[in-house]
Design an enzyme around this catalytic site. Sequence first.
Site, mmCIF file in Angstrom:
data_model
loop_
_atom_site.group_PDB
_atom_site.id
_atom_site.type_symbol
_atom_site.label_atom_id
_atom_site.label_comp_id
_atom_site.label_asym_id
_atom_site.label_seq_id
_atom_site.Cartn_x
_atom_site.Cartn_y
_atom_site.Cartn_z
ATOM 1 N N TYR A 150 26.679 76.475 86.521
ATOM 2 C CA TYR A 150 25.771 77.913 86.046
ATOM 3 C C TYR A 150 25.079 78.816 86.506
ATOM 4 C CZ TYR A 150 28.114 76.471 81.257
ATOM 5 O OH TYR A 150 28.904 76.118 80.974
ATOM 6 N N LEU B 205 32.889 83.282 70.475
ATOM 7 C CA LEU B 205 32.752 84.560 69.908
ATOM 8 C C LEU B 205 33.553 85.094 71.507
ATOM 9 C CD1 LEU B 205 29.302 85.511 69.949
ATOM 10 C CD2 LEU B 205 30.690 85.395 67.994
ATOM 11 N N LYS C 67 32.088 94.003 68.870
ATOM 12 C CA LYS C 67 31.293 95.503 68.896
ATOM 13 C C LYS C 67 32.434 96.129 69.963
ATOM 14 C CE LYS C 67 28.485 92.884 71.845
ATOM 15 N NZ LYS C 67 27.668 91.938 72.920
HETATM 16 P P1 NAP Z 1 30.438 83.557 74.353
HETATM 17 O O1 NAP Z 1 29.545 82.717 72.713
HETATM 18 O O2 NAP Z 1 32.438 83.531 72.899
HETATM 19 O O3 NAP Z 1 30.404 84.740 74.183
HETATM 20 C C1 NAP Z 1 28.729 85.063 74.140
HETATM 21 C C2 NAP Z 1 28.778 87.319 74.674
HETATM 22 O O4 NAP Z 1 28.586 87.387 73.358
HETATM 23 C C3 NAP Z 1 26.793 87.121 74.886
HETATM 24 O O5 NAP Z 1 26.245 86.993 76.164
HETATM 25 C C4 NAP Z 1 26.863 88.324 74.017
HETATM 26 O O6 NAP Z 1 27.917 88.771 75.775
HETATM 27 C C5 NAP Z 1 27.992 88.318 73.260
HETATM 28 N N1 NAP Z 1 26.882 88.200 71.872
HETATM 29 C C6 NAP Z 1 26.527 87.178 71.833
HETATM 30 N N2 NAP Z 1 26.211 86.883 70.656
HETATM 31 C C7 NAP Z 1 25.756 88.503 69.981
HETATM 32 C C8 NAP Z 1 25.265 89.186 69.051
HETATM 33 N N3 NAP Z 1 25.141 89.097 68.434
HETATM 34 N N4 NAP Z 1 26.423 90.503 68.539
HETATM 35 C C9 NAP Z 1 26.757 90.856 69.448
HETATM 36 N N5 NAP Z 1 27.042 90.511 71.382
HETATM 37 C C10 NAP Z 1 26.627 89.300 71.248
HETATM 38 O O7 NAP Z 1 30.775 83.276 75.289
HETATM 39 P P2 NAP Z 1 29.868 81.839 76.017
HETATM 40 O O8 NAP Z 1 28.353 82.217 76.147
HETATM 41 O O9 NAP Z 1 30.470 82.593 77.332
HETATM 42 O O10 NAP Z 1 30.206 80.490 75.603
HETATM 43 C C11 NAP Z 1 29.075 79.836 75.121
HETATM 44 C C12 NAP Z 1 29.015 78.839 75.703
HETATM 45 O O11 NAP Z 1 30.179 77.646 76.364
HETATM 46 C C13 NAP Z 1 28.214 79.213 77.431
HETATM 47 O O12 NAP Z 1 27.361 79.121 77.487
HETATM 48 C C14 NAP Z 1 28.441 77.969 77.876
HETATM 49 O O13 NAP Z 1 26.958 77.051 78.178
HETATM 50 C C15 NAP Z 1 29.568 77.089 77.462
HETATM 51 N N6 NAP Z 1 30.438 76.991 78.116
HETATM 52 C C16 NAP Z 1 31.988 75.947 78.416
HETATM 53 C C17 NAP Z 1 32.346 76.076 79.586
HETATM 54 C C18 NAP Z 1 33.345 74.547 80.205
HETATM 55 O O14 NAP Z 1 34.030 74.451 80.469
HETATM 56 N N7 NAP Z 1 32.336 73.607 79.045
HETATM 57 C C19 NAP Z 1 33.226 77.059 79.618
HETATM 58 C C20 NAP Z 1 32.410 78.129 79.471
HETATM 59 C C21 NAP Z 1 31.988 78.710 78.408
HETATM 60 P P3 NAP Z 1 26.967 90.275 75.351
HETATM 61 O O15 NAP Z 1 26.178 90.988 75.448
HETATM 62 O O16 NAP Z 1 27.743 90.573 77.269
HETATM 63 O O17 NAP Z 1 28.797 91.609 75.251
#
Ligand code: NAP
Length: 311
Positions: free
Chosen positions: A58, A206, A214
């Site tokens: 990251y 999410l 949204k």
């Molecule tokens: P996620 O949690 O599925 O989605 C997060 C996104 O959803 C936010 O960046 C925001 O995007 C939106 N969001 C979050 N809360 C919200 C709310 N209350 N209302 C409206 N929109 C909201 O995806 P992610 O952040 O990519 O994944 C979560 C975590 O998993 C990562 O940060 C990382 O730490 C981990 N991860 C790990 C791997 C791995 O290979 N191990 C891979 C991917 C991710 P917008 O505002 O841009 O719409």
Amino acid sequence: MKNVKMGKSDLHVFPIGLGTNAVGGHNLYPNLNEETGKNLVREALKHGVTLLDTAYIYGVGRSEELIGEVLREFNREDVVIATKAAHKKTGDGFVFDNSPAFLKTSVDESLKRLKTDYIDLFYIHFPDEHTPKDEAVGALDELKQAGKIKAIGVSNFTIEQLKEANQNGLVDVLQSEYHLLSREAEQTYFPYTQEHNISFVPYFPLASGLLAGKYNENTTFPEGDLRREMEQFQGSRFQENLKKVQQLTSIAEKHNVGIAHIVLAWYLARPEIDMVIPGAKHAAQLKDNLKAVEIQLSQAEIAFIDQLFVN
Ligand code: NAP
């Protein structure tokens, strides 16, 4: 809601952690503001979040550095830091490396960037092709004995690789993709993680925002945003997903919360999932997501969501 235990480890965390790939993750999202990212971490810790999920990749170390800066404002013992490594820099990109030597160097480098003397949970981020997985985990066990890490995780391992990695019962946590639009983990991983007391931490809970309710048919993402490449955001698949997500509106209204909270509460209602790590772009989203721990879904609501997202 009280803290939950991570697998066999001694780590206890608030059930909603913070995914920090948007904290300094300039290689994943365009135009990220680092102060906004640091504030996200600061506000999360102030509002009861204890688990921060980061990784070397990251921002190629930048996310860890920013977290390290914020960490100095808090008691180290109150925070559970999870980080990951496997990406080895080559001339023009990265290759995965799980060799004991590489993992040991990676832990030392993460410690420096985080400005701390231990990492609570260290994951092998992706499997490589060559290293026997029990050997890789054995190297992490040595680091655990040396006090540099407290718990061992693997991420993006197939079930076969997980079994090989866990031959000596050393794996505490598995992190893999799982959300309502991608539920294979229920068949592949959950029986094994449940039987072996391994915490399953779902990533993309999410679906990168799609399950937050949204977006609409006109939503587009800027150049460089990882969602432009993701399958669930493409063409008719995107349209079908949007329709399903909209069907959660009445449940969200009944509980007086947003769709994202209902989705997170549905995961936490499952016996196989004790914690989630939704990402956020700013502090308001993260604070908003904490509402999910207060929601008690009825059995009928749980079953409705289950059926709606059968895949
Ligand atoms: P996620 O949690 O599925 O989605 C997060 C996104 O959803 C936010 O960046 C925001 O995007 C939106 N969001 C979050 N809360 C919200 C709310 N209350 N209302 C409206 N929109 C909201 O995806 P992610 O952040 O990519 O994944 C979560 C975590 O998993 C990562 O940060 C990382 O730490 C981990 N991860 C790990 C791997 C791995 O290979 N191990 C891979 C991917 C991710 P917008 O505002 O841009 O719409």
